[in-house]
Each structure stands twice: as structure tokens, then as C-alpha cells.
Design a protein around this motif. Structure first.
Motif, PDB file in Angstrom:
ATOM      1  N   LEU A   1      -3.306  -4.550  -4.563  1.00 45.42           N
ATOM      2  CA  LEU A   1      -3.205  -4.871  -3.164  1.00 45.42           C
ATOM      3  C   LEU A   1      -3.596  -6.094  -2.734  1.00 45.42           C
ATOM      4  CD1 LEU A   1      -5.102  -1.342  -1.963  1.00 45.42           C
ATOM      5  CD2 LEU A   1      -2.792  -1.994  -1.249  1.00 45.42           C
ATOM      6  N   ARG A   2      -4.011  -6.898  -3.409  1.00 51.21           N
ATOM      7  CA  ARG A   2      -4.590  -8.368  -3.029  1.00 51.21           C
ATOM      8  C   ARG A   2      -3.382  -9.271  -3.255  1.00 51.21           C
ATOM      9  NH1 ARG A   2      -9.414  -7.742  -6.192  1.00 51.21           N
ATOM     10  NH2 ARG A   2      -8.359  -9.196  -7.689  1.00 51.21           N
TER      11      ARG A   2
ATOM     12  N   GLN B   1       0.934  -1.078   0.135  1.00 56.23           N
ATOM     13  CA  GLN B   1       0.090  -0.076   0.135  1.00 56.23           C
ATOM     14  C   GLN B   1       0.787   1.305   0.077  1.00 56.23           C
ATOM     15  OE1 GLN B   1      -4.033   0.324   1.080  1.00 56.23           O
ATOM     16  NE2 GLN B   1      -3.420   2.052  -0.162  1.00 56.23           N
TER      17      GLN B   1
ATOM     18  N   TYR C   1      -4.718  -0.543  -9.097  1.00 55.72           N
ATOM     19  CA  TYR C   1      -4.334  -0.506  -7.743  1.00 55.72           C
ATOM     20  C   TYR C   1      -4.758  -1.470  -6.861  1.00 55.72           C
ATOM     21  CZ  TYR C   1      -1.888   3.931  -9.093  1.00 55.72           C
ATOM     22  OH  TYR C   1      -0.891   4.811  -9.428  1.00 55.72           O
ATOM     23  N   SER C   2      -6.270  -1.587  -6.879  1.00 54.64           N
ATOM     24  CA  SER C   2      -6.911  -2.667  -5.866  1.00 54.64           C
ATOM     25  C   SER C   2      -6.719  -4.149  -6.071  1.00 54.64           C
ATOM     26  CB  SER C   2      -8.610  -2.294  -5.973  1.00 54.64           C
ATOM     27  OG  SER C   2      -8.963  -1.890  -7.095  1.00 54.64           O
ATOM     28  N   ARG C   3      -6.354  -4.277  -7.442  1.00 52.36           N
ATOM     29  CA  ARG C   3      -5.997  -5.704  -7.600  1.00 52.36           C
ATOM     30  C   ARG C   3      -4.572  -6.014  -7.120  1.00 52.36           C
ATOM     31  NH1 ARG C   3      -7.125  -8.983 -12.373  1.00 52.36           N
ATOM     32  NH2 ARG C   3      -8.604  -7.440 -13.298  1.00 52.36           N
TER      33      ARG C   3
ATOM     34  N   GLY D   1      -7.440   2.930 -11.002  1.00 52.66           N
ATOM     35  CA  GLY D   1      -8.166   2.425  -9.655  1.00 52.66           C
ATOM     36  C   GLY D   1      -8.233   0.872  -9.505  1.00 52.66           C
ATOM     37  N   PRO D   2      -8.903   0.593 -10.563  1.00 57.01           N
ATOM     38  CA  PRO D   2      -9.132  -1.152 -10.373  1.00 57.01           C
ATOM     39  C   PRO D   2      -7.848  -1.892 -10.402  1.00 57.01           C
ATOM     40  CG  PRO D   2     -10.500  -0.001 -12.334  1.00 57.01           C
ATOM     41  CD  PRO D   2      -9.526   0.851 -11.612  1.00 57.01           C
TER      42      PRO D   2
END
Ligand SMILES: [Zn+2]
Length: 374
Positions: A132-133, A59, A128-130, A125-126
């Protein structure tokens, strides 16, 4: 001066490099996590216990990237918009004084820049969230390929970790696959998004300026490295805005002589041509103001060393291989593995050198020198 999406191309490269470096840092972080305590019997439970810490580290890398990249994306778009306007002003020098004066007044680029920057940033955005996993996904993948029996051996842990890391490094951290089935690494994806936005900013700035000067026609010219997609439009005259549309013959006023008219063959409108692919991302073709009776169509000189659009795309592909092997080096669990990956980096760099030397293409050393954090 004609305007092309290519005039803003190197602005996007800077941002591609930022993403590539962040992607390397992420892979190195995951590699260090897997490598830590690999000889300890409690290795797997230690990994599980530290998933959250690694997630926080990921993050932090992404936050730093976003701050850095968002500012640079805005800068690149503002610069592209400025270049597009300057191109229009340079073309309109031949016009009558009143019109040229109208063209000389700068149009504030902020609304266009804001809109395009928002589109690019929201688009990431999507991704980044991917990303983070990733730590959780990596942990699951390691557990899924290891049975309690195989986990006894340190070598097996190393091999398993390497397999998972290699998958991550080869695909790129995003794991994003487009509709044509092509997998995108984070840097290529971000750069593609920025490149298409800077191209649009330059073209919009140019046509906005022409509009302010009352110039309604534009002409398409191909560059030596032109693309087949745009060839049907080469040398064609288009209306700047979509009006009646379609190919037709029109009588228009001479750009500089009062009371004189000129017959012009119009092939359609710019919005029409763009919808059909003209000025796509990576496009080398350009448009400029068409001043009736003044503008002469330019002939396109061939590339001096016979380079084609396909060669430039091949170069891009080779640069992706360089970046992929740099990620593999960052993911290496052993020195041997790292040496092998670095050897592949040098092979691809040599291939790029050979291609650019042979074809007289410009190298992009910046893209080949992406530094790892280590
Ligand atoms: Zn093109």
C-alpha cells in the motif's frame, strides 16, 4: 499410499498465479500513473496530487486479491487435508477389520484448515501494508533522483521513471528480504507460504488418521527426486508421536497376526525428524504407515532421465526469472523497453523447455502463462 508435502504442491501453484497476476496489475497501474502527462511541465506536481488516487487503486487491487485468495487458500488446505486422509485410508486396508473401520471414519478437517489458513492469511498482512505504501515510495524515489533542472527534459523523466519502475519490477512489489538476504516477489512469497501450509495439512491429516486407527509407526521413503536434507531419514522407521525418542530397538505386536511380535529398529520420532528438516516445504519425500510384519521397505527407483531435486529447484528459479521479466515488461515506459523485456521472457521460457525436455520434468505452463491485465 504414502503422503508427501508434494501431493498438495499444485494446489499452491494456483494461488501463486493469482498473486503474480495481481503483482503485474499493480506494476501496470504505477507505470500508467508515471506515464500520464509525462510531457506536461506540471508532471511532478500532477503526480503528487494523484498519489492518493493511485493508492486507492492499489488498495482496490489488493482487496480483490485478498477476497479471491482467502477463499482459494481455504479450498487448497481443505483439499490437501482430504488427500492426506485418503492416503492414510488407502494404506490401512491391510489391517484387521476393527482397526480399518476406525481408520475409515473421516476426521473433520475444519479446525486444522482454519488454523493453517489463518496463519497464511495473517502472514500476508505485513506484505499488503508494505504494498500500500508503493505509490508514496515511488513518488519519493522519483523526486529523490530528479533535480528541478533534469526535470525539464521529458527524456529524463522517462529514464528516471523507468529506473524506479525497474527496481520495483526486479525486486517484486513486496521488497521483502528474508534473513538469508533473498528478495521475494509477492507471488513467490505467497506461494511458499501456501505450499508449506498445504504440505503440513496433508501430513497432519495423514498422521491424525493413523492415530485414530491406533497405528504408531511410520516409515520414510524417498522419491526419485529426493532431497539431500532428508536422505539421512530414507527408509527409517519412526514413531508417529514423540515418546521416549531416540534410536532404539522395540518389540511390537504383528499388525495382523495375534500373539506374534516383531522386532523393529526405530530411528526416532516423526516430530523429531520434522524438526530436523524432514518433510520441509518443497520436500519430495513421503511417509506411510508402518505395519509391523506387513510393510516391506520400498526401494526407490532412480528418476528415468536422471533428474534430481536440484533440477526441480533450478526449474523454480527459472520460473521466477520468467515472472520477473514479465513484471519488467509491465513496467516498460517505451515500446523498445517492453520488447526487450518480452524477449527475455521468451529466453527463460526456452531455457525451461530445454531443462524439462532433457530431464523429463513436468512443466508448469500455468506459471509461465501469467497474464498481464493489459
Ligand atoms: Zn526432503
Amino acid at each position: 499410499m504414502p503422503v508427501s508435502p508434494a501431493i498438495a504442491e499444485q494446489l499452491a501453484q494456483v494461488i501463486g498465479v493469482l498473486y503474480a497476476e495481481a503483482e503485474l496489475a499493480l506494476i501496470e497501474r504505477i507505470q500508467r500513473w508515471l506515464a500520464a502527462d509525462i510531457e506536461a511541465p506540471y508532471w511532478l506536481s500532477a503526480k503528487l496530487a494523484s498519489v492518493r488516487d493511485v493508492q486507492a487503486a492499489v488498495q482496490a487491487i489488493l482487496d480483490a486479491l485478498a477476497t479471491d485468495a482467502d477463499g482459494k487458500i481455504r479450498q487448497a488446505l481443505a483439499e490437501a487435508y482430504g488427500r492426506g486422509q485418503q492416503a492414510a485410508v488407502a494404506e490401512l486396508g491391510a489391517l484387521a477389520t476393527g482397526q480399518a473401520a476406525a481408520a475409515a471414519v473421516a476426521i473433520p478437517g475444519a479446525p486444522v484448515v482454519d488454523r493453517l489458513a489463518r496463519e497464511v492469511i495473517d502472514g500476508m498482512g505485513p506484505v499488503y501494508s508494505r504494498i500500500l505504501r508503493t505509490p508514496t515510495d515511488v513518488y519519493r524515489a522519483v523526486v529523490a533522483t530528479a533535480t528541478p533542472r533534469t526535470l525539464l527534459g521529458v527524456e529524463t523523466r522517462r529514464e528516471t521513471s523507468q529506473r524506479v519502475l525497474d527496481g520495483l519490477a526486479s525486486r517484486g512489489v513486496t521488497g521483502f528480504v528474508d534473513t538469508s538476504g533473498r528478495a521475494w516477489d509477492m507471488a513467490s512469497y505467497a506461494e511458499m507460504a501456501v505450499r508449506s501450509a498445504t504440505g503440513r495439512a496433508a501430513i497432519e491429516a495423514h498422521t491424525d488418521r493413523l492415530g485414530a486407527a491406533g497405528v504408531d509407526l511410520i516409515i520414510v521413503s524417498e522419491q526419485p527426486l529426493h532431497c539431500k536434507k532428508c536422505d539421512p531419514w530414507a527408509g527409517k522407521i519412526l514413531t508417529r508421536t514423540s515418546g521416549q525418542g531416540g534410536a532404539r530397538t522395540v518389540e511390537v505386536e504383528h499388525a495382523t497376526r495375534d500373539g506374534e511380535t516383531v522386532t523393529v529398529e526405530v530411528a526416532g520420532s516423526l516430530p523429531q525428524a520434522r524438526a530436523a528438516g524432514l518433510l520441509h516445504p518443497n520436500c519430495r519425500c513421503s511417509i506411510s504407515a508402518y505395519l509391523p510384519g506387513v510393510t516391506r521397505p520400498m526401494s526407490t527407483p532412480p528418476h528415468p532421465q536422471g533428474a534430481t531435486y536440484e533440477d526441480t529447484q533450478r526449474q523454480r528459479e527459472m520460473e521466477r526469472h520468467v515472472r520477473r521479466w514479465k513484471r519488467r515488461a509491465a513496467a516498460a515506459m517505451t515500446d523498445d523497453e517492453r520488447r526487450r523485456a518480452n524477449a527475455r521472457v521468451r529466453e527463460w521460457q526456452a531455457a525451461i523447455r530445454a531443462l524439462t525436455d532433457e530431464k523429463g520434468l513436468r512443466r508448469k505452463p500455468q506459471r509461465e502463462q501469467i497474464k498481464s491485465a493489459r
